[in-house]
Scaffold this active site. Sequence first.
Site: not given
Ligand code: G6P
Length: 609
Positions: A2, A27, A74, A100-101, A482, A486, A489, A505, A604
């Site tokens: 949010c 956000r 969100w 937000n929260g 990673e 990606k 996501e 395994h 994010k």
């Molecule tokens: C969310 C984002 C990721 C990020 C993670 C941790 O899941 O979508 O891209 O890596 O949060 O966020 P931070 O701001 O703590 O690195």
Amino acid sequence: MCGIVGYIGGKNAGDVIIDGLKRLEYRGYDSAGIAVISEGAIESRRSVGKLAELGKILRSKPLKGLTGIGHTRWATHGKPSEENAHPHTDCSGKIVVVHNGIIENYLELKKILASEGHKFKSETDTEVIAHLIEKNFKGDLFKAVLETLKTVKGAYALGVISSDDPDTVIGARQDAPLIVGLGNGENFLASDIPALLPYTRKMIFLEEGDVVKLNKDGVKVFSKDGREIKRETKNITWDAVQAEKGGYKHFMLKEIYEQPQTIQDTILGRLFIGEQKIYLEDVKIDDKKLNGLNKVYIVACGTSYHAGLVGKFLFENLVKVTAEVDIASEFRYRSPVLDKKTLTVVISQSGETADTIAALRLAKQSGSHTLAICNVVGSTVSREADDVLYTHCGPEIGVASTKAFTGQLAALYLITLDWAAKKGSIKKDEFVRLINEFWETPSRIREVLKADPQVAALAKEFSQKRDFLFLGRHVNYPIALEGALKLKEISYIHAEGYPAGEMKHGPIALIDENMPLFVVATKSAVYEKVLGNIEEAKARGGTVIALATAGDKEITAKTDGQIYLPEVDEFFAPLLTVIPLQLFAYHVAEVLGCDVDQPRNLAKSVTVE
Ligand code: G6P
């Protein structure tokens, strides 16, 4: 999670707010809304879907007013719908709130308010705040908010306005980020810096429990009990242009291409090749204490956690200290053995991830020295950690993290090389060799980026596959994780990252012509082992794409597709090997027509548990 914007001044509030919300859309983006005070009454527009939908409504039914608040959502409580979109009002429609929260005791409060005759229109936790303010309002909005905050439990960043107190915007912060922007004859509230960059660089980062009162000519910060308090004004050096797409189709692509620069910016002024030394301005821990530490915990979430996994190798190999890596949401509920002899490194791009903040607080309470690697100046993590090393990546807008990841890696290299030099755990000539290698990274990434057309072609070829396996070993194992993250996501393709040696395994059972493998197979001490893993996959009908070192002919013969990278010391390989995997995920998502910068269900900054 949010985004909030608030405005009071001489401009049309609706325009400033929607503009700010666009920069906060990362956000959350399942619904949005704006309310302004227009000719003495609250007027609001809300809509399901992305901000573009709200934009359409505003074009046909514009809002006029000089004071307002807005929100991009969100969803936590209540599905995305117009009724559940913020701002939320009280019964009279004179008070509106964005939030937000999560208000944890909202059900209990709702019950009491309903029994007192309040009528609820949404399923959200937020709406109780509007009704509580209504109940407590005796002509002074600020006092009514203070009274309300006594009864709510949970996390919040709030923006509140009322047509009965039209020259005021109230903000409040508890465990969710909120900043104030200071202008001339105008002032702002926002969840994050980029929202306000076109308007001001002067910002106040509110702290837990702060309540702020904004008029057009001034800002006052108070504690929850109404005492006025001083908060420092910070000058933000980020450029508004950095928060724009700058000719790229998506923020994610722009941010991938920015990496040579952002790594250079993170190293610059800290790594001195001529003097053969590293100087970390904000890391104040003294050498005696540093060398007395016997264990490192690295704690983070998401992509930042993957950076932490690389960090483990660096601490162990360079500093010769035991390092453990934890996902913050696990760490905070375990009983990690923390004391004065441990260092807790928290990694967070935003500095606002709820679980990472909780982990940091736990570490501090237990006496562990805390060091944050963070991208956002003034964020909660950066303020609360004992030491902070900022990554100088500029605002990262794409939800899938790219440049923040390599910035975090660069910070980890700086920290571990510096500590190793101080401790004497590596020889001087080795230190000098490594810092010289490190210095070359930005130009090597420029080289890697030249492979973008080949990566795009592979993405086109493989975009219809529904499953992917990413393999790596040693320092490139986190890169396999990673790469898989990606792809998941942004293109919604199922992908798993695995240590190549572990394939036998379990995952080897999955391999057939429908399960392609991406293998990080650059030259390193484990190169031969990785070749063996490739043979095993090929023998079972797997299609293998390799990330290989330039000039490696052996791999050309053994695999179905190759991306070649410049030769680099294996320690620094992650900074290079991750780039084609970021590009691969990007191009697959593009081919599939996915929303690259705002993938479904994600946000994010995860400011709720
Ligand atoms: C969310 C984002 C990721 C990020 C993670 C941790 O899941 O979508 O891209 O890596 O949060 O966020 P931070 O701001 O703590 O690195």
